[in-house]
Design an enzyme around this catalytic site. Sequence first.
Site: not given
Length: 278
Positions: A98, A133, A165, A195, A216
């Site tokens: 698995r 992410k 950011k 950003e 963005d």
Amino acid sequence: MLNFLVIDKIIKDALVEDMPYGDVTTQLLIPQESISSAVFLSKENGILCGIDVAKRVFEILDSNIKFEKLKTDGDYIQKGNVLAKIQGNTRAILMGERLALNLLQRMSGIATFTNMLAQKIKGYKATVTDTRKTIPLLRMLDKYAVFVGGGKNHRYSLSDAVLIKDNHIKAVGSITEAVKRAKENVPHTMKVEVEVRNMQEFEEALLSGADIIMLDHFTVDEMKKAVEKAKGRVLIEASGNINIDNIEEIAKTGVDIISVGSITHSVKSLDISLDFVD
């Protein structure tokens, strides 16, 4: 790019999670000395990634395992292809099945989707890149899979590069002040990226001396204007809601980098099985 000192720890921790007190079913049914053979079989088309990681799962469980790779990372595989043959302790194969499949399927899914995106913008200067992410503790594997699929890697961690950011800007007061503070203290080997959410912020970031500007959720028309204003002085990164349907249109704007969070946070695993054979 694969550091097996790190990967071995990932595998061992995952094995403990999966069988903290052993594999009850396998240990009750299978004699300790039993030997079996099995194959990894592709159930759909895609890009293979993680075969050496899968191999390592079984090596940790059985140091005498025989693992013959018939395909390698980066290979295009088709439904029905045998990817590897394995022979060794039956208990070890069942205990590792698995985990090996989870890692192999996920990594191959990431590589396959990355490759689809990269092929969409082939011929444009833009490159596909990932984000942070990723699944916690699996970032090395996720980002390796992006690379295998034909993408490039964004920063690996918060320690790798300066990325200012929106919340950093709010905390500091302005883009100009944030870039100033970063530039005063950043090592000479490290870039400063900002950003921005609109053209006004873009123009401020451009004047501030940032090395890279991330757009963005800009519209395509706004991206074109930003590229024209930059005139090659900074690298331009597009980000936000980018997918297989709009990535080519975004690449046409002339941006340098296209970051896609869904490469890792919403990936569909590639269907691969492990089947015992006579």
